[in-house]
Design a protein around this motif. Structure first.
Motif, PDB file in Angstrom:
ATOM      1  N   ALA A  21       0.829  -1.208   0.000  1.00 31.57           N
ATOM      2  CA  ALA A  21       0.000   0.000   0.000  1.00 31.57           C
ATOM      3  C   ALA A  21       0.865   1.261   0.000  1.00 31.57           C
ATOM      4  O   ALA A  21       0.554   2.236  -0.685  1.00 31.57           O
ATOM      5  N   LYS A  22       1.971   1.220   0.749  1.00 29.37           N
ATOM      6  CA  LYS A  22       2.855   2.383   0.775  1.00 29.37           C
ATOM      7  C   LYS A  22       3.514   2.578  -0.594  1.00 29.37           C
ATOM      8  O   LYS A  22       3.660   3.711  -1.064  1.00 29.37           O
ATOM      9  N   ALA A  23       3.911   1.489  -1.239  1.00 29.34           N
ATOM     10  CA  ALA A  23       4.507   1.599  -2.575  1.00 29.34           C
ATOM     11  C   ALA A  23       3.479   2.094  -3.588  1.00 29.34           C
ATOM     12  O   ALA A  23       3.809   2.838  -4.508  1.00 29.34           O
ATOM     13  N   TRP A  24       2.239   1.666  -3.426  1.00 26.84           N
ATOM     14  CA  TRP A  24       1.164   2.074  -4.333  1.00 26.84           C
ATOM     15  C   TRP A  24       0.927   3.577  -4.243  1.00 26.84           C
ATOM     16  O   TRP A  24       0.640   4.239  -5.231  1.00 26.84           O
ATOM     17  N   LEU A  25       1.048   4.108  -3.018  1.00 22.84           N
ATOM     18  CA  LEU A  25       0.775   5.531  -2.773  1.00 22.84           C
ATOM     19  C   LEU A  25       2.051   6.362  -2.724  1.00 22.84           C
ATOM     20  O   LEU A  25       2.084   7.393  -2.061  1.00 22.84           O
ATOM     21  N   ARG A  26       3.092   5.938  -3.399  1.00 19.55           N
ATOM     22  CA  ARG A  26       4.375   6.629  -3.272  1.00 19.55           C
ATOM     23  C   ARG A  26       4.231   8.101  -3.671  1.00 19.55           C
ATOM     24  O   ARG A  26       3.541   8.447  -4.630  1.00 19.55           O
ATOM     25  N   GLY A  27       4.864   8.918  -2.887  1.00 21.45           N
ATOM     26  CA  GLY A  27       4.796  10.354  -3.118  1.00 21.45           C
ATOM     27  C   GLY A  27       3.696  11.027  -2.328  1.00 21.45           C
ATOM     28  O   GLY A  27       3.796  12.188  -1.981  1.00 21.45           O
ATOM     29  N   ALA A  28       2.639  10.301  -2.030  1.00 21.03           N
ATOM     30  CA  ALA A  28       1.537  10.869  -1.246  1.00 21.03           C
ATOM     31  C   ALA A  28       1.840  10.695   0.241  1.00 21.03           C
ATOM     32  O   ALA A  28       2.608   9.825   0.625  1.00 21.03           O
ATOM     33  N   PRO A  29       1.238  11.534   1.072  1.00 20.64           N
ATOM     34  CA  PRO A  29       1.435  11.346   2.515  1.00 20.64           C
ATOM     35  C   PRO A  29       0.882   9.986   2.957  1.00 20.64           C
ATOM     36  O   PRO A  29      -0.132   9.523   2.440  1.00 20.64           O
ATOM     37  N   GLU A  30       1.581   9.373   3.888  1.00 19.59           N
ATOM     38  CA  GLU A  30       1.176   8.040   4.335  1.00 19.59           C
ATOM     39  C   GLU A  30      -0.059   8.121   5.228  1.00 19.59           C
ATOM     40  O   GLU A  30      -0.043   8.806   6.249  1.00 19.59           O
ATOM     41  N   PRO A  31      -1.132   7.422   4.865  1.00 22.19           N
ATOM     42  CA  PRO A  31      -2.318   7.415   5.718  1.00 22.19           C
ATOM     43  C   PRO A  31      -2.038   6.688   7.039  1.00 22.19           C
ATOM     44  O   PRO A  31      -1.162   5.824   7.115  1.00 22.19           O
ATOM     45  N   SER A  32      -2.790   7.047   8.057  1.00 24.08           N
ATOM     46  CA  SER A  32      -2.579   6.423   9.367  1.00 24.08           C
ATOM     47  C   SER A  32      -2.925   4.938   9.344  1.00 24.08           C
ATOM     48  O   SER A  32      -2.417   4.176  10.170  1.00 24.08           O
ATOM     49  N   ALA A  33      -3.769   4.522   8.410  1.00 29.40           N
ATOM     50  CA  ALA A  33      -4.134   3.095   8.343  1.00 29.40           C
ATOM     51  C   ALA A  33      -2.921   2.244   8.001  1.00 29.40           C
ATOM     52  O   ALA A  33      -2.789   1.122   8.505  1.00 29.40           O
ATOM     53  N   ILE A  34      -2.027   2.756   7.174  1.00 27.24           N
ATOM     54  CA  ILE A  34      -0.830   1.987   6.822  1.00 27.24           C
ATOM     55  C   ILE A  34       0.086   1.858   8.036  1.00 27.24           C
ATOM     56  O   ILE A  34       0.625   0.784   8.313  1.00 27.24           O
ATOM     57  N   SER A  35       0.240   2.931   8.786  1.00 26.65           N
ATOM     58  CA  SER A  35       1.056   2.873  10.004  1.00 26.65           C
ATOM     59  C   SER A  35       0.464   1.904  11.013  1.00 26.65           C
ATOM     60  O   SER A  35       1.180   1.126  11.648  1.00 26.65           O
ATOM     61  N   THR A  36      -0.856   1.943  11.156  1.00 21.39           N
ATOM     62  CA  THR A  36      -1.527   1.036  12.080  1.00 21.39           C
ATOM     63  C   THR A  36      -1.374  -0.411  11.638  1.00 21.39           C
ATOM     64  O   THR A  36      -1.117  -1.293  12.460  1.00 21.39           O
ATOM     65  N   LEU A  37      -1.505  -0.656  10.355  1.00 25.40           N
ATOM     66  CA  LEU A  37      -1.357  -2.012   9.831  1.00 25.40           C
ATOM     67  C   LEU A  37       0.067  -2.523  10.051  1.00 25.40           C
ATOM     68  O   LEU A  37       0.273  -3.675  10.435  1.00 25.40           O
ATOM     69  N   ARG A  38       1.047  -1.656   9.856  1.00 20.34           N
ATOM     70  CA  ARG A  38       2.441  -2.050  10.089  1.00 20.34           C
ATOM     71  C   ARG A  38       2.679  -2.327  11.574  1.00 20.34           C
ATOM     72  O   ARG A  38       3.385  -3.271  11.928  1.00 20.34           O
ATOM     73  N   LEU A  39       2.079  -1.515  12.446  1.00 21.07           N
ATOM     74  CA  LEU A  39       2.211  -1.726  13.889  1.00 21.07           C
ATOM     75  C   LEU A  39       1.580  -3.045  14.310  1.00 21.07           C
ATOM     76  O   LEU A  39       2.174  -3.827  15.058  1.00 21.07           O
ATOM     77  N   VAL A  40       0.380  -3.311  13.828  1.00 24.31           N
ATOM     78  CA  VAL A  40      -0.307  -4.569  14.163  1.00 24.31           C
ATOM     79  C   VAL A  40       0.500  -5.763  13.649  1.00 24.31           C
ATOM     80  O   VAL A  40       0.655  -6.766  14.348  1.00 24.31           O
ATOM     81  N   GLY A  41       1.023  -5.644  12.436  1.00 27.48           N
ATOM     82  CA  GLY A  41       1.846  -6.718  11.892  1.00 27.48           C
ATOM     83  C   GLY A  41       3.084  -6.971  12.731  1.00 27.48           C
ATOM     84  O   GLY A  41       3.444  -8.116  13.000  1.00 27.48           O
TER      85      GLY A  41
END
Length: 74
Positions: free
Chosen positions: A32-52
């Motif tokens: 998801a982060k690679a898909w959105l490269r250049g855009a600000p990272e949404p908090s859902a991606i950070s949360t998903l990485r934390l949960v993982g």
């Protein structure tokens, strides 16, 4: 079956469920982060990485518990 074997079996179940789920969460967050490269990272991606990361940590901890109980409980 003694108590160490029961706890070891439960630790094995945690290992085989949390490690793959945690790695999957980290993989989805990376894609998801690679898909959105250049855009600000949404908090859902950070949360998903934390949960993982937490799931992988629990999986690794259950491996340690399983190994310790294998040598302690026979």
């Amino acid at each position: 079956m003694n108590a160490a074997q029961v706890v070891g079996s439960i630790a094995d179940v945690f290992t085989w469920t949390t490690l793959p789920l945690g790695l999957l969460c980290i993989l989805v967050a990376a894609v998801a982060k690679a898909w959105l490269r250049g855009a600000p990272e949404p908090s859902a991606i950070s949360t998903l990485r934390l949960v993982g990361g937490l799931l992988v940590g629990v999986g690794l901890l259950s491996i340690v518990v399983s190994v310790v109980l294998t040598f302690a409980g026979g």
